[in-house]
Scaffold this motif. Structure first.
Motif, PDB file in Angstrom:
ATOM      1  N   PRO A   1       0.931  -1.194  -0.014  1.00  0.00           N
ATOM      2  CA  PRO A   1      -0.080   0.177   0.018  1.00  0.00           C
ATOM      3  C   PRO A   1       0.934   1.266   0.058  1.00  0.00           C
ATOM      4  N   ILE A   2       0.369   2.155  -0.745  1.00  0.00           N
ATOM      5  CA  ILE A   2       1.234   3.622  -0.810  1.00  0.00           C
ATOM      6  C   ILE A   2       0.433   4.559   0.331  1.00  0.00           C
ATOM      7  N   CYS A   3       1.096   4.986   1.268  1.00  0.00           N
ATOM      8  CA  CYS A   3       0.627   5.795   2.373  1.00  0.00           C
ATOM      9  C   CYS A   3       1.301   7.213   2.148  1.00  0.00           C
ATOM     10  N   ALA A   4       0.404   8.078   2.288  1.00  0.00           N
ATOM     11  CA  ALA A   4       0.989   9.470   2.141  1.00  0.00           C
ATOM     12  C   ALA A   4       0.305  10.527   3.255  1.00  0.00           C
ATOM     13  N   VAL A   5       1.282  11.705   3.763  1.00  0.00           N
ATOM     14  CA  VAL A   5       0.704  12.664   4.341  1.00  0.00           C
ATOM     15  C   VAL A   5       0.247  13.643   3.232  1.00  0.00           C
ATOM     16  N   ILE A   6      -1.110  14.048   3.399  1.00  0.00           N
ATOM     17  CA  ILE A   6      -1.645  14.890   2.436  1.00  0.00           C
ATOM     18  C   ILE A   6      -2.235  16.241   3.007  1.00  0.00           C
ATOM     19  N   ARG A   7      -1.716  17.267   2.463  1.00  0.00           N
ATOM     20  CA  ARG A   7      -2.163  18.813   2.966  1.00  0.00           C
ATOM     21  C   ARG A   7      -3.437  18.891   2.431  1.00  0.00           C
ATOM     22  N   LEU A   8      -4.537  18.978   3.026  1.00  0.00           N
ATOM     23  CA  LEU A   8      -5.983  19.026   2.477  1.00  0.00           C
ATOM     24  C   LEU A   8      -6.139  20.715   2.167  1.00  0.00           C
ATOM     25  N   ALA A   9      -6.980  21.022   1.142  1.00  0.00           N
ATOM     26  CA  ALA A   9      -7.166  22.331   0.772  1.00  0.00           C
ATOM     27  C   ALA A   9      -7.569  23.363   1.813  1.00  0.00           C
ATOM     28  N   GLU A  10      -8.212  22.745   2.966  1.00  0.00           N
ATOM     29  CA  GLU A  10      -8.544  23.447   4.055  1.00  0.00           C
ATOM     30  C   GLU A  10      -7.631  23.869   4.873  1.00  0.00           C
ATOM     31  N   GLY A  11      -6.546  23.138   4.861  1.00  0.00           N
ATOM     32  CA  GLY A  11      -5.043  23.576   5.473  1.00  0.00           C
ATOM     33  C   GLY A  11      -4.658  22.209   6.429  1.00  0.00           C
ATOM     34  N   THR A  12      -5.485  21.603   6.797  1.00  0.00           N
ATOM     35  CA  THR A  12      -4.947  20.607   7.829  1.00  0.00           C
ATOM     36  C   THR A  12      -4.279  19.540   7.039  1.00  0.00           C
TER      37      THR A  12
ATOM     38  N   LEU B   1      -3.597  15.241   6.511  1.00  0.00           N
ATOM     39  CA  LEU B   1      -4.608  13.982   6.702  1.00  0.00           C
ATOM     40  C   LEU B   1      -3.461  12.773   6.326  1.00  0.00           C
ATOM     41  N   VAL B   2      -3.467  11.736   6.822  1.00  0.00           N
ATOM     42  CA  VAL B   2      -2.478  10.735   6.654  1.00  0.00           C
ATOM     43  C   VAL B   2      -3.627   9.714   5.865  1.00  0.00           C
ATOM     44  N   SER B   3      -3.233   9.151   4.570  1.00  0.00           N
ATOM     45  CA  SER B   3      -4.262   8.299   3.911  1.00  0.00           C
ATOM     46  C   SER B   3      -3.511   7.506   2.959  1.00  0.00           C
ATOM     47  N   ASN B   4      -4.047   6.809   2.204  1.00  0.00           N
ATOM     48  CA  ASN B   4      -3.568   6.063   1.110  1.00  0.00           C
ATOM     49  C   ASN B   4      -3.938   6.738  -0.309  1.00  0.00           C
ATOM     50  N   VAL B   5      -2.753   6.613  -1.264  1.00  0.00           N
ATOM     51  CA  VAL B   5      -2.948   6.996  -2.491  1.00  0.00           C
ATOM     52  C   VAL B   5      -3.157   5.567  -3.591  1.00  0.00           C
ATOM     53  N   VAL B   6      -4.174   5.555  -4.021  1.00  0.00           N
ATOM     54  CA  VAL B   6      -4.422   4.543  -4.864  1.00  0.00           C
ATOM     55  C   VAL B   6      -4.550   5.108  -6.317  1.00  0.00           C
ATOM     56  N   GLY B   7      -4.667   4.123  -7.500  1.00  0.00           N
ATOM     57  CA  GLY B   7      -4.987   4.586  -8.437  1.00  0.00           C
ATOM     58  C   GLY B   7      -3.650   4.943  -9.472  1.00  0.00           C
ATOM     59  N   CYS B   8      -2.450   4.757  -9.055  1.00  0.00           N
ATOM     60  CA  CYS B   8      -1.250   5.322  -9.736  1.00  0.00           C
ATOM     61  C   CYS B   8      -0.379   4.175  -9.013  1.00  0.00           C
ATOM     62  N   GLU B   9       0.670   4.199  -9.961  1.00  0.00           N
ATOM     63  CA  GLU B   9       1.768   3.063  -9.614  1.00  0.00           C
ATOM     64  C   GLU B   9       2.757   4.311  -8.675  1.00  0.00           C
ATOM     65  N   PHE B  10       3.472   3.340  -7.898  1.00  0.00           N
ATOM     66  CA  PHE B  10       4.668   4.019  -6.767  1.00  0.00           C
ATOM     67  C   PHE B  10       5.447   4.985  -7.658  1.00  0.00           C
ATOM     68  N   GLU B  11       6.105   4.476  -8.588  1.00  0.00           N
ATOM     69  CA  GLU B  11       7.048   5.302  -9.481  1.00  0.00           C
ATOM     70  C   GLU B  11       6.382   6.670  -9.851  1.00  0.00           C
ATOM     71  N   ASP B  12       4.870   6.710  -9.935  1.00  0.00           N
ATOM     72  CA  ASP B  12       4.416   8.007 -10.540  1.00  0.00           C
ATOM     73  C   ASP B  12       4.255   9.073  -9.170  1.00  0.00           C
ATOM     74  N   MET B  13       4.189   8.318  -8.033  1.00  0.00           N
ATOM     75  CA  MET B  13       4.191   9.372  -6.956  1.00  0.00           C
ATOM     76  C   MET B  13       5.354  10.472  -6.721  1.00  0.00           C
ATOM     77  N   ALA B  14       4.697  11.782  -6.204  1.00  0.00           N
ATOM     78  CA  ALA B  14       5.852  12.711  -6.219  1.00  0.00           C
ATOM     79  C   ALA B  14       5.157  13.656  -5.127  1.00  0.00           C
ATOM     80  N   ILE B  15       6.342  14.159  -4.392  1.00  0.00           N
ATOM     81  CA  ILE B  15       5.861  15.345  -3.310  1.00  0.00           C
ATOM     82  C   ILE B  15       5.487  16.478  -4.110  1.00  0.00           C
ATOM     83  N   GLY B  16       4.290  16.951  -3.788  1.00  0.00           N
ATOM     84  CA  GLY B  16       3.628  17.984  -4.457  1.00  0.00           C
ATOM     85  C   GLY B  16       2.527  17.732  -5.511  1.00  0.00           C
TER      86      GLY B  16
END
Lengths: 319, 391
Positions: free
Chosen positions: A269-280, A282-297
């Motif tokens: 599983p790919i886990c990520a720290v995500i900054r929500l548009a509201e500003g807080t 959230l730790v969650s999963n990113v799905v629907g893409c390969e790990f190689e396609d992940m990038a900060i930002g």
């Protein structure tokens, strides 16, 4: 088995590495449409590239191809496997394991690689060797060794079509704890480990069950906070409500959790720290893409999904 | 204002059990072995002990350790929380007890069957029912279950911010491995490795591969802390605690402080470093060698920055210049570290830092070691200590 015995035994099994199980052996039948159709039917495969002559004629290839995963099928032995067959390096290796108490057997994984397509009328030859044997491992099944065979598939021109690595664990069987069973005796499928729900966080998870991701808001100074806590860290007010997140976000960091694999979870599983548009965050999963396609930002968009029988979670997709 | 306990407590004895993957004995057995070994090293009978300091995670009750060892009355016991953050935290407790006279002779210990018993790599999935279970609930459902997964999340972002590459991680792992090769109690004794083997090892949680991760070990370590007056009468040269500090920084979570404005940082360790230097009246230039908590290779780099041996983002070049090596600027983790000796939650690190100041490390640097640094784990409330020769 004492240390000297183990050494002698390992010398004996490691001598099998590199041994040929089958020399290059052409398949008894050429690649043919009937076999492809049977295989697709059993597997529920409906791709017209394998099945529909008219469709295939109009396609870029102009003809039907065999499913790549079928490459191992063409050289399969027939009914003779049930009535005994000639010894080879693999059966000798297995016999050596058995003689020393490693009677348990578990196929642990198969890895196929495809290099070339195969069409009707071609003939697939297979060659197999014993590729490697691990050091002694303590597994949950018991102590044992992993051995891996490498099969190489070639076409009529001798070009490599694909390879298959097959890994097997031979082990000394240990008593297994009884599988968890529910009241009606049916085996339970493991699910993800759920968050415990208490006073301060239960409402948040209840909202996820209802398909929403909420963000706690101080009703005194309007500061948003996550994870939820009973007091505002800015103004110390204990009054709060919540807003619903749009789940638009940006990846701040990520990892792929490859080891150990945990029952009830998808592999890697790919886990990520995500900054929500509201500003807080959230730790969650990113799905629907390969790990190689992940990038900060990278921008992501979340949705609450039922990820298993018991668990609803926000899951994020590349936006 | 830093409360000053400088040179008011002295480490006089150190002890390790055998480190292994299967001790075959109880954690109590390991604990008393380590304490006894430290007493023997100091030339003290266990009955001299009147206090204990350990981790909240340790399964041994102080009173059980005491009656098993034949320790008599005890007047102090204190525990530090937050996993490996308690390594120098336990020392901190002992120093405060000795400095204030609450106890005269405190045994700091940690004993665990970390491989044959509960394994850290099993993560928080195995029936860990603690007050902070709700905290883990924000991560468990997504699969973020293990120390490696939490540290990987920090690492990925820190690499992006600093452009430090895995070359530096390898250097940390390789330097400690080279030290372990000379240490018979190390898991990797006489087992050197190279970049090819490092690169080929399996990925645990990107970007952390197998050899970026510490051992899981069975064993125990102990150091004995007493007053300077008493220390002067004992067998070994005393190693004085010049400075010791604990810190948790704002908006801290255990291993998952992902909600700070910039989370690829360890501000708590910067606070501990500042307070330690101030208390000891020392600067980074005064530190000759170090034992830096190495549950994972990149966390050594962050701590080099936090303790001001180099600036933010410069730790990669610092280690690639050979700083951690025997003849480098800061010989580090000379026992092999937790990457290559054993994972005894950092207390084996206090043992090694003491040895470095005594001049008795198996990999003692050629230069004079007047002061050594030892740190606790990162990602959690943490701390560190500066040790020096007893005057």
């Amino acid at each position: 088995m004492n240390e000297a015995e183990q050494q002698a035994f390992e010398q004996e099994i490691y001598a099998f590495v590199g041994e040929v199980v089958y020399p290059v052996t052409p398949a008894p039948d050429d690649v043919n449409e009937s076999m492809i159709r049977h295989w697709c039917e059993v597997l529920g495969e409906t791709n017209p590239a394998y099945l529909d002559q008219d469709w295939a004629a109009d396609s870029a290839r102009g003809h039907i191809i065999a499913p790549p995963a079928m490459m191992y099928v063409w050289g399969q032995e027939g009914f003779q496997v049930t009535t005994g067959r000639a010894a080879n390096a693999q059966s000798n290796l297995v016999e050596t394991f058995n003689r020393h108490g490693f009677t348990g057997v578990l196929g642990t994984n198969v890895k196929q690689e495809y290099f070339r397509e195969v069409g009707v009328g071609d003939n697939i030859a297979v060659q197999m060797v014993i590729d490697n044997i691990s050091e002694r491992k303590m597994t949950s099944r018991g102590p044992g060794y992993f051995f891996e065979t490498l099969a190489t598939f070639t076409n009529r021109d001798g070009e490599t079509v694909g390879t298959q690595r097959f890994k097997v664990l031979k082990f000394i069987p240990q008593e297994q704890p009884a599988a968890a069973a529910s009241d009606d005796g049916k085996l339970e499928t493991p699910t993800r480990i759920a968050s415990v729900r208490g006073h301060d966080n239960g409402w948040w998870w209840d909202a996820v069950d209802a398909g929403k991701v909420l963000i706690q808001r101080c009703t005194s100074c309007q500061t948003l906070r996550h994870p939820p806590r009973p007091m505002c860290h800015e103004c110390q007010s204990m009054e709060w409500d919540s807003i619903e997140s749009t789940l638009d976000g940006e990846v701040l960091s990520f990892t792929c959790v490859r080891h150990p694999q945990v029952p009830g979870y998808p592999k890697d599983p790919i886990c990520a720290v995500i900054r929500l548009a509201e500003g807080t965050n959230l730790v969650s999963n990113v799905v629907g893409c390969e790990f190689e396609d992940m990038a900060i930002g990278m921008k992501v968009k979340g949705v609450v999904e039922q990820v298993d029988e018991k668990t609803a979670l926000p899951q994020f997709y590349p936006a | 204002m830093v409360a000053n306990v400088k040179d008011k407590a002295v480490i006089v004895g150190v002890g390790n059990t055998r480190f292994s993957k299967e001790s075959g004995v109880s954690e109590l057995n390991l604990a008393v072995q380590a304490v006894k070994a430290a007493c023997d090293d100091a030339g003290l009978h266990p009955s001299a002990i009147d206090g204990f300091a350990t981790f909240t995670m340790d399964a041994n009750d102080e009173i059980e350790v005491a009656r098993t060892l034949g320790v008599g009355d005890i007047t102090f016991w204190g525990r530090s929380h937050y996993g490996g953050g308690a390594a120098t935290g336990s020392l901190h407790q002992a120093v405060m007890a000795v400095a204030t006279g609450m106890a005269e002779c405190v045994a700091v210990f940690r004993a665990l069957n970390g491989r044959s018993g509960h394994r850290f790599s099993a993560g928080v999935s195995e029936g860990v029912m603690t007050a902070d279970i709700i905290h883990w609930g924000w991560y468990m459902p997504y699969g973020l279950l293990t120390p490696a997964s939490w540290v990987a999340m920090f690492t990925q972002r820190w690499m992006e911010l600093t452009s430090v590459t895995k070359d530096a991680f390898f250097e940390v792992a390789h330097a400690t491995r080279e030290y372990a090769v000379n240490n018979p109690n190390a898991f990797f004794y006489q087992r050197p490795f190279d970049r090819a083997e490092y690169d080929a090892a399996r990925m645990i949680c990107d970007p952390l591969q197998l050899f970026d991760c510490c051992q899981e070990s069975d064993g125990a370590s102990c150091v004995i802390v007493t007053t300077p007056e008493r220390a002067r009468d004992l067998k070994q040269p005393g190693v004085s605690v010049r400075g010791v500090a604990q810190a948790a920084a704002a908006d801290q979570e255990q291993m998952t402080s992902f909600y700070r404005e910039e989370f690829a940082a360890i501000p708590e360790m910067e606070i501990a470093a500042r307070n330690c230097y101030e208390m000891a009246d020392l600067t980074p230039d005064d530190i000759d060698a170090a034992v830096i908590y190495d549950a994972f290779s990149p966390i050594v780099l962050w701590q080099l920055e936090a303790w001001n041996f180099c600036g933010f983002g410069e730790s990669g070049d610092f280690v690639l210049d050979g700083a951690l090596r025997p003849d480098g600027r800061l010989p580090t983790n000379t026992h092999g570290g937790q990457l290559s000796e054993a994972y005894i939650h950092g207390v084996n690190g206090i043992v090694e830092a003491t040895r470095l100041v005594r001049g008795s490390s198996l990999n003692q640097p050629a230069k004079d070691v007047n002061h050594a640094l030892v740190t606790s784990g990162v990602g959690i409330p943490t701390g560190g200590a500066l040790l020096g020769k007893l005057d």
